[in-house]
Design an enzyme around this catalytic site. Structure first.
Site, short mmCIF file in Angstrom:
data_model
loop_
_atom_site.label_atom_id
_atom_site.label_comp_id
_atom_site.label_asym_id
_atom_site.label_seq_id
_atom_site.Cartn_x
_atom_site.Cartn_y
_atom_site.Cartn_z
CG ASP A 177 24.46 23.75 31.80
OD1 ASP A 177 22.67 23.41 30.90
OD2 ASP A 177 24.67 24.79 30.82
CE LYS A 227 19.08 27.98 30.37
NZ LYS A 227 19.96 28.04 29.38
CD GLN A 273 22.34 30.54 27.40
OE1 GLN A 273 21.76 29.79 28.66
NE2 GLN A 273 22.06 30.49 26.64
#
Ligand code: NAD
Length: 305
Positions: free
Chosen positions: A131, A64, A108
């Protein structure tokens, strides 16, 4: 997948959905969009937070960060030990929420068991929730508002629409009801006027439910659960699953779909790896650019989806 596989599938006219190629073209579109914004004085910034040293999570986070730097984004990386307290993590999120140069925040998952992931997700400013897991974005998605959309379902939709642009009236079956894949994807397919069924581990007669699907999405995390005889001829099959299995003494990745048998029946199918996986990061960067534009009241240089 080998070149021979692709040629054989081509002869049967099954479309192999090349997620890596679609993601590469999206990445180049995103680079141009960032250049455009930088010229207008706005450099979108993405903060990625990793707690602990789970090897798979470390790989995802590294990718990422690499991709965001390549796209020209400002990248902020916070790597915290697995012993980090929930209070300290929430304090970091608070700082990132207030930081003007941070447009997107990604924590994460999974988090260590002593940290309440839902609490952390809900602490992120919904405007920076790239997200799309914050209850506000989940609600907006289901109400049809302007939400930040979870990356993997968004990637699935881009792949499906790359095969067929009009989805109205099609039967879509999603196997898996998680908050990060199955449920948000159901909302997106509803938006496209599909008739949506969400199947799960308690669904009765899963094979016959799957056989009704014009669009079949597998997101169960069960290696090769779905075989060719569960697939309606001509269906679009999207395999979200990523499963590490031992075959002939080595570890390989397989999806939730038995690829060979499904490919013989499907009209279009994603491979694993190289299908949905590469789309997820591209969609994360897209969300960050979108979030930056919305936060700063700038016109988005991105195509409307
Ligand atoms: P999850 O474990 O949260 O949810 C799995 C869902 O599948 C559950 O709703 C469960 O009811 C259902 N399920 C499990 N076994 C089943 C069975 N035998 N029959 C029918 N339904 C069953 O998983 P998740 O986080 O949604 O992830 C699903 C898969 O997708 C995993 O393999 C994961 O690694 C993968 N994934 C890939 C990406 C990507 O970028 N490609 C992103 C997220 C998840």
């Amino acid at each position: 997948m080998t070149k021979q596989d692709i040629e054989r599938a081509d002869r049967r006219e099954t479309i192999l959905i090349d997620g890596a190629a679609v993601a590469a073209s999206l990445h180049s579109e995103l680079r141009s969009a960032v250049e455009n914004l930088v010229e207008r004085g706005l450099t979108p910034g993405l903060a990625v937070v990793l707690v602990g040293n789970d090897p798979a999570s470390s790989v995802y986070v590294r990718n990422k960060i690499r991709r965001s730097v390549e796209a020209g984004l400002r990248s902020f990386h916070h790597e915290l030990p697995s012993t980090t307290s929930e209070t300290d993590l929430l304090a970091l999120i608070d700082r990132l929420n207030s930081a003007d140069d941070v447009d997107g925040i990604l924590v994460q998952l999974p988090l260590p068991s002593h940290i309440d992931a839902q609490k952390v997700t809900s602490a992120i400013d919904p405007a920076k929730d790239v997200d799309g897991f914050h209850p506000m974005n989940v609600g907006k998605l289901s109400l049809g508002g302007e939400a930040l959309i979870p990356c993997t379902p968004l990637g699935c939709m881009l792949l499906i629409k790359g095969v067929r642009s009009q989805l109205a009236g099609l039967n879509a079956v999603i196997v898996g009801r998680s908050n990060i894949v199955g449920k948000p994807l159901a909302q997106l397919l509803l938006r496209e006027n599909c008739t949506v069924t969400i199947a799960h581990s308690r669904t009765a007669d899963l094979p016959s439910v799957c056989r009704r699907a014009d669009i079949l999405v597998a997101a169960a995390g069960q290696p090769e659960l779905i075989s060719g005889d569960w697939v309606k001829p001509g269906a679009i099959v999207i395999d979200v699953g990523i499963n590490r299995v031992q075959r002939e003494g080595r570890q390989i990745l397989v999806g939730d779909v038995a690829f060979e048998s499904a490919r013989a029946v499907a009209g279009a199918i994603t491979p694993v790896p190289g299908g949905v996986g590469p789309m997820t990061i591209a969609c994360l960067l897209r969300n960050t650019i979108e979030a930056a534009c919305r936060r700063h009241g700038a016109a988005s240089p991105l195509r409307t989806l």
